[in-house]
Design a protein around this motif. Structure first.
Motif, PDB file in Angstrom:
ATOM      1  N   VAL A 313       0.836  -1.202   0.000  1.00 11.65           N
ATOM      2  CA  VAL A 313       0.000   0.000   0.000  1.00 11.65           C
ATOM      3  C   VAL A 313       0.871   1.252   0.000  1.00 11.65           C
ATOM      4  CG1 VAL A 313      -1.718   1.308   1.300  1.00 11.65           C
ATOM      5  CG2 VAL A 313      -1.951  -1.169   1.079  1.00 11.65           C
ATOM      6  N   ARG A 314       1.935   1.251   0.792  1.00  8.72           N
ATOM      7  CA  ARG A 314       2.831   2.412   0.807  1.00  8.72           C
ATOM      8  C   ARG A 314       3.443   2.647  -0.579  1.00  8.72           C
ATOM      9  NH1 ARG A 314       5.107  -0.156   5.757  1.00  8.72           N
ATOM     10  NH2 ARG A 314       3.995   0.735   7.548  1.00  8.72           N
ATOM     11  N   ASP A 315       3.861   1.564  -1.248  1.00  9.57           N
ATOM     12  CA  ASP A 315       4.439   1.728  -2.578  1.00  9.57           C
ATOM     13  C   ASP A 315       3.400   2.220  -3.578  1.00  9.57           C
ATOM     14  OD1 ASP A 315       6.943   1.048  -1.703  1.00  9.57           O
ATOM     15  OD2 ASP A 315       7.227  -0.608  -3.116  1.00  9.57           O
ATOM     16  N   ALA A 316       2.158   1.779  -3.430  1.00  7.98           N
ATOM     17  CA  ALA A 316       1.098   2.275  -4.308  1.00  7.98           C
ATOM     18  C   ALA A 316       0.886   3.773  -4.110  1.00  7.98           C
ATOM     19  CB  ALA A 316      -0.193   1.508  -4.046  1.00  7.98           C
ATOM     20  N   PRO A 327      -2.226  13.344  -3.848  1.00  4.82           N
ATOM     21  CA  PRO A 327      -1.872  13.419  -2.428  1.00  4.82           C
ATOM     22  C   PRO A 327      -2.201  12.118  -1.695  1.00  4.82           C
ATOM     23  CG  PRO A 327      -3.155  15.339  -3.109  1.00  4.82           C
ATOM     24  CD  PRO A 327      -3.237  14.331  -4.228  1.00  4.82           C
ATOM     25  N   GLY A 328      -1.452  11.846  -0.625  1.00  2.00           N
ATOM     26  CA  GLY A 328      -1.611  10.597   0.106  1.00  2.00           C
ATOM     27  C   GLY A 328      -3.021  10.274   0.546  1.00  2.00           C
ATOM     28  N   PRO A 329      -3.733  11.200   1.236  1.00  2.00           N
ATOM     29  CA  PRO A 329      -5.097  10.866   1.678  1.00  2.00           C
ATOM     30  C   PRO A 329      -6.044  10.532   0.526  1.00  2.00           C
ATOM     31  CG  PRO A 329      -4.265  12.763   2.873  1.00  2.00           C
ATOM     32  CD  PRO A 329      -3.283  12.485   1.766  1.00  2.00           C
ATOM     33  N   VAL A 330      -5.881  11.257  -0.603  1.00  2.00           N
ATOM     34  CA  VAL A 330      -6.719  10.973  -1.769  1.00  2.00           C
ATOM     35  C   VAL A 330      -6.317   9.631  -2.378  1.00  2.00           C
ATOM     36  CG1 VAL A 330      -7.415  11.777  -4.062  1.00  2.00           C
ATOM     37  CG2 VAL A 330      -7.045  13.418  -2.217  1.00  2.00           C
ATOM     38  N   GLY A 331      -5.023   9.393  -2.434  1.00  2.00           N
ATOM     39  CA  GLY A 331      -4.551   8.119  -2.975  1.00  2.00           C
ATOM     40  C   GLY A 331      -5.047   6.937  -2.174  1.00  2.00           C
ATOM     41  N   LEU A 332      -5.007   7.037  -0.856  1.00  2.00           N
ATOM     42  CA  LEU A 332      -5.465   5.931  -0.016  1.00  2.00           C
ATOM     43  C   LEU A 332      -6.954   5.676  -0.222  1.00  2.00           C
ATOM     44  CD1 LEU A 332      -4.514   3.895   2.121  1.00  2.00           C
ATOM     45  CD2 LEU A 332      -5.223   5.541   3.863  1.00  2.00           C
ATOM     46  N   ALA A 333      -7.726   6.743  -0.351  1.00  3.59           N
ATOM     47  CA  ALA A 333      -9.155   6.571  -0.621  1.00  3.59           C
ATOM     48  C   ALA A 333      -9.376   5.884  -1.960  1.00  3.59           C
ATOM     49  CB  ALA A 333      -9.850   7.935  -0.590  1.00  3.59           C
ATOM     50  N   TYR A 334      -8.599   6.300  -2.967  1.00  6.88           N
ATOM     51  CA  TYR A 334      -8.728   5.662  -4.281  1.00  6.88           C
ATOM     52  C   TYR A 334      -8.371   4.186  -4.214  1.00  6.88           C
ATOM     53  CZ  TYR A 334      -7.351   3.931  -8.801  1.00  6.88           C
ATOM     54  OH  TYR A 334      -7.217   3.131  -9.893  1.00  6.88           O
TER      55      TYR A 334
END
Length: 368
Positions: A313-316, A327-334
């Motif tokens: 997940v971190r690499d994604a 951005p990280g928060p948006v990426g994690l939601a995606y």
């Protein structure tokens, strides 16, 4: 037996060709920083590599492929690959207490490669070298140690068979065929890929063939078939690329211990990336990365499966931020809404998770 691609015979699709004779392979250990290349090529050139499967040549299978395949599947000596027989009958030392099982061909040096560069391995073609292979469960390994292999009839309770090796074949319909044992068989699609593709780690110590790592190696990601591109961070001058552990198919997880292990002739394009953006992305990721025509692939590697998931997940998130400015928060939601994370394998000591990010979702963002 027909449909054998013997060394030195049949089609060769690359600019260069490497057979898998005993002088051109490593057995049980991967090439390290001191390994001598068996071939040196320029960036962007292609190489056709013969690979052989370790199944049928290991000591617990008698190290006699003629006897093993005759006894397990009635395959005559004329149905065996010459390089497989030659390696098994050679004086090459192979101690299962010290060595891994895998046979890899190489290494190949790429002119000008230096640490920090990124080697792209594009899989152009995978040809089956034989119409059969082996699926093994052995020594209490796999996803169900202590339960499988099952005890032999008449064995004391708690005694497991040391090795169960089943020979699967390729049917006339192009499907894999695994006998059930009562005259029926299971049929399943083939998805050939190389379980091992890697570069030499920056160490003079022996590198066991089983655990994958930042060097690549035994990644066992079934999506790295024809058309895939794997990106490996170069760790030593020349990169020293190698390939092996061929599969005709594998399910995510590889739960028995091996998949459908069978020999392939692989044609690969090896391209060196020296640009700052690719070097920087590879340096920030914790593992090699890859892509197919439709997906980005990120990998998480760790002995603990939960930590492997976190790393994937971190690499994604890193890939989304570096390539697409997300951005990280948006990426994690995606990732939670649209990406898939699968268990690559749980049997190589270092476990693997691969994340799959659809390119179509990201195309309109543009690459930074």
């Amino acid at each position: 037996m027909t449909h054998l691609l013997q060394p030195g015979h049949g089609p060769v699709d690359g600019d260069h060709y490497l057979t898998a004779d005993p002088g051109l392979v490593h057995w049980g250990h991967l090439p390290n920083a001191t390994a001598e290349p068996v071939l040196t090529i320029g960036s962007g050139e292609t190489v056709t590599v013969d690979t052989i499967s370790h199944e049928g040549i290991l000591g617990d299978q008698g190290r006699d492929p003629a006897a093993f395949f005759a006894a397990t599947a009635g395959i005559p000596a004329t149905g065996l690959l010459h390089d497989t027989v030659e390696l098994a009958g050679s004086t090459r030392d192979h101690d299962p207490g010290v060595h891994g099982p895998h046979v890899v061909t190489g290494p190949v040096a790429i002119r000008g490669a230096r640490p920090g560069d990124v080697l792209e391995v594009e899989v152009l073609r995978l040809r089956r070298r034989a119409p059969y292979g082996v699926i093994s469960n052995r020594h209490g390994k796999g996803a169900l140690p202590g339960e499988y292999p099952q005890p032999s009839t008449g064995s004391p309770v708690g005694t497991a068979a040391p090795t169960v090796s089943l020979v699967a074949t390729v049917g006339p319909d192009g499907l894999g065929r695994l006998p059930v044992g009562d005259g029926r068989h299971l049929a399943f699609p083939l998805r050939p890929f190389l379980g091992i593709m890697g570069v030499a780690p920056a160490t003079e110590a022996a590198v066991h063939s089983v655990p994958p790592g930042p060097h690549g190696g035994n990644l066992d990601v079934r999506h790295l078939g024809t058309g895939a591109r794997l990106f490996l961070p170069v760790q030593v001058p020349g990169a020293l690329f190698y390939a092996g552990d061929p599969h005709f198919s594998q399910g995510d997880g590889e739960v028995a211990l091996t998949a459908f292990e069978a020999p392939l002739r692989a044609t690969l394009r090896l391209t060196l990336h020296t640009d700052p953006a690719t070097r920087a992305l590879a340096a920030r990721l914790g593992a090699p990365f890859a892509e197919t025509k439709t997906e980005h692939l990120v990998l998480g590697l760790d002995p603990d499966l939960d930590e492997a998931m976190r790393r994937a997940v971190r690499d994604a998130l890193t890939l989304l931020a570096d390539r697409y400015g997300v951005p990280g928060p948006v990426g994690l939601a995606y990732l939670s809404a649209a990406a898939d994370f699968h268990v690559s394998q749980v049997v190589d000591g270092v476990k693997g998770i691969h994340g799959r990010l659809p390119k179509a979702d990201l195309a309109h963002l543009g690459i930074r």
